[in-house]
Scaffold this active site. Structure first.
Site, PDB file in Angstrom:
ATOM      1  N   ASP A 100       0.939  -1.094  -0.052  1.00 10.55           N
ATOM      2  CA  ASP A 100       0.083  -0.173  -0.022  1.00 10.55           C
ATOM      3  C   ASP A 100       1.051   1.193  -0.053  1.00 10.55           C
ATOM      4  O   ASP A 100       1.644   1.566   0.876  1.00 10.55           O
ATOM      5  CB  ASP A 100      -0.949  -0.037   1.241  1.00 10.55           C
ATOM      6  CG  ASP A 100      -1.914   1.029   1.323  1.00 10.55           C
ATOM      7  OD1 ASP A 100      -1.722   2.039   0.492  1.00 10.55           O
ATOM      8  OD2 ASP A 100      -2.707   1.101   1.978  1.00 10.55           O
ATOM      9  N   SER A 158      -1.732  14.210 -14.052  1.00  8.87           N
ATOM     10  CA  SER A 158      -3.057  14.118 -14.673  1.00  8.87           C
ATOM     11  C   SER A 158      -3.027  15.705 -15.605  1.00  8.87           C
ATOM     12  O   SER A 158      -2.805  16.790 -14.868  1.00  8.87           O
ATOM     13  CB  SER A 158      -4.164  14.037 -13.982  1.00  8.87           C
ATOM     14  OG  SER A 158      -5.282  14.067 -14.596  1.00  8.87           O
ATOM     15  N   TYR A 172      -8.837  15.391  -6.256  1.00  8.63           N
ATOM     16  CA  TYR A 172      -8.052  14.502  -7.060  1.00  8.63           C
ATOM     17  C   TYR A 172      -7.191  15.713  -7.843  1.00  8.63           C
ATOM     18  O   TYR A 172      -6.002  15.312  -8.105  1.00  8.63           O
ATOM     19  CB  TYR A 172      -8.889  13.469  -7.888  1.00  8.63           C
ATOM     20  CG  TYR A 172      -8.430  12.926  -9.137  1.00  8.63           C
ATOM     21  CD1 TYR A 172      -7.523  11.793  -8.744  1.00  8.63           C
ATOM     22  CD2 TYR A 172      -8.302  13.600 -10.085  1.00  8.63           C
ATOM     23  CE1 TYR A 172      -6.738  11.297  -9.760  1.00  8.63           C
ATOM     24  CE2 TYR A 172      -7.442  12.607 -11.398  1.00  8.63           C
ATOM     25  CZ  TYR A 172      -6.948  11.642 -11.051  1.00  8.63           C
ATOM     26  OH  TYR A 172      -6.381  10.912 -12.092  1.00  8.63           O
ATOM     27  N   ALA A 207      -6.281  18.669  -7.244  1.00  3.45           N
ATOM     28  CA  ALA A 207      -5.456  19.378  -6.174  1.00  3.45           C
ATOM     29  C   ALA A 207      -4.295  18.319  -5.902  1.00  3.45           C
ATOM     30  O   ALA A 207      -3.303  18.599  -5.833  1.00  3.45           O
ATOM     31  CB  ALA A 207      -6.058  19.709  -5.022  1.00  3.45           C
ATOM     32  N   SER A 208      -4.571  16.822  -5.755  1.00  2.00           N
ATOM     33  CA  SER A 208      -3.274  15.945  -5.771  1.00  2.00           C
ATOM     34  C   SER A 208      -2.350  15.939  -6.699  1.00  2.00           C
ATOM     35  O   SER A 208      -1.387  15.759  -6.687  1.00  2.00           O
ATOM     36  CB  SER A 208      -3.887  14.616  -5.154  1.00  2.00           C
ATOM     37  OG  SER A 208      -4.610  13.936  -6.404  1.00  2.00           O
ATOM     38  N   LYS A 209      -3.018  15.896  -7.995  1.00  2.44           N
ATOM     39  CA  LYS A 209      -2.435  15.891  -9.217  1.00  2.44           C
ATOM     40  C   LYS A 209      -1.562  17.306  -9.399  1.00  2.44           C
ATOM     41  O   LYS A 209      -0.360  17.127 -10.068  1.00  2.44           O
ATOM     42  CB  LYS A 209      -3.225  15.775 -10.383  1.00  2.44           C
ATOM     43  CG  LYS A 209      -3.836  14.276 -10.274  1.00  2.44           C
ATOM     44  CD  LYS A 209      -2.598  13.124 -10.199  1.00  2.44           C
ATOM     45  CE  LYS A 209      -3.612  11.653 -10.114  1.00  2.44           C
ATOM     46  NZ  LYS A 209      -2.346  10.640 -10.040  1.00  2.44           N
TER      47      LYS A 209
END
Length: 328
Positions: free
Chosen positions: A109, A188, A201, A203-205
């Protein structure tokens, strides 16, 4: 003192923009020539990865699986990592049939730092080197921000998409320095394009893009090459289920196989960025030049139109739509 600083700042506000414009007009033509020569050089000197060691996270399905197959076709030795260890057996058999001489599978993980250290250590223990690290593992959730009821789900998303990539990179860097290897990271296009319902999502990319651009500056591209991948919508288990189809609308999708091949090809060339399919680049230009228009169109197409449409039983904005632990 404060007044002096304000005066200096005001002067810079007037002088710097036209100065930078003049510099850009003078330098940009030379920069384009450099980029063209550099591109031709990369085409002629694409890396041969036969016998080299490649670690791929999120390798059990989708883009990560297809990236693994493409490296196998190029005779690389593979370390396949995924939280769904039960699915890795099939991929291991396939990469062997495609030409990989040696492959190991590791259940891990990526959101857990100790797991990331373990799969890097196991790769080094088995192969005694590491040449490419493909940070593909990721997670997506679909929901309007105002409708979120449990932020813990999104905390885990950030753990996987950001910390899960940073952990693996941290422990791999010492080994990649020895081989002058490469890092391939799956960001992305929504890292710079504000697509609705994917706020965390996105923001994380966006964080990944900035993180690796900074890391490239710190490390130096001549020591470890970094390829940042910003794909558009790719066919996968996420994009093909009915709720996701409703949320993603009519956006054209590319096959994971074609995307995987393009990513490996660009990584071996040493490209700094990969946008696949290439038409997605036009969205970046549109977003920079006409941000208000992008905001209006996104809201009209994916928010307003859906609210005025007849209700469906799927209600994509009312539910989470997780991917497998892989990117896109």
């Amino acid at each position: 003192m404060a007044n002096q600083i304000d005066v200096i700042t005001n002067i810079m506000n007037v002088i710097v923009p036209p100065f930078m414009l003049i510099v850009l007009l003078l330098v940009y033509p030379l920069y384009l020539i450099y980029k063209f020569i550099n591109f031709i050089t990369r085409l002629l000197t694409s890396e041969n990865v036969a016998g080299k060691v490649v670690l791929v996270t999120g390798a059990a399905a989708g883009i990560g699986e297809q990236i693994s197959y493409e490296y196998a076709r190029r005779r690389a030795r593979l370390v396949l990592v995924d939280v769904r260890g039960d699915l890795l057996g099939r991929v291991v058999e396939n990469v062997r049939s495609f030409g990989s001489s040696d492959v190991i599978a590791i259940t891990a993980d990526v959101s857990k730092e100790e797991d990331c250290k373990r799969f890097v250590d196991e790769a080094i223990k088995h192969f005694h080197r590491l040449d490419h690290l493909v940070n593909n593992a990721g997670l997506a959730r679909v929901k309007l921000f105002e409708e979120i009821q449990n932020f813990s789900d999104f905390s885990y998303l950030l753990d996987v998409n950001l910390w899960g990539v940073a952990f693996g990179t941290y422990y791999a860097i010492p080994h990649l320095r020895k081989t002058k290897g490469k890092i391939i990271v799956m960001a992305s296009s929504v890292g710079w394009y504000p697509f609705p319902r994917f706020s965390f999502y996105n923001a994380s990319k966006a964080a990944l893009i900035t993180f690796y651009e900074t890391l490239r500056t710190e490390i130096g591209n001549s020591n470890i090459g970094i390829t940042i991948v910003t794909p558009g919508l790719v066919k996968s288990a996420l994009s093909q289920n009915e709720p996701a189809k409703a949320a993603l609308g009519w956006i054209p999708m590319e096959s994971a196989e074609k995307c995987g091949k393009a990513i490996v090809r660009s990584a071996c060339r040493g490209d700094k960025y990969v946008v696949e399919p290439s038409w997605v680049n036009s969205l970046y230009a549109l977003k920079v030049m006409c941000p208000d228009l992008v905001e209006f169109c996104n809201r009209f197409l994916f928010i307003t139109a859906e609210k005025t449409a007849p209700p469906t039983t799927d209600a994509p904005h009312k539910s989470f739509i997780p991917t497998e632990l892989k990117s896109d």
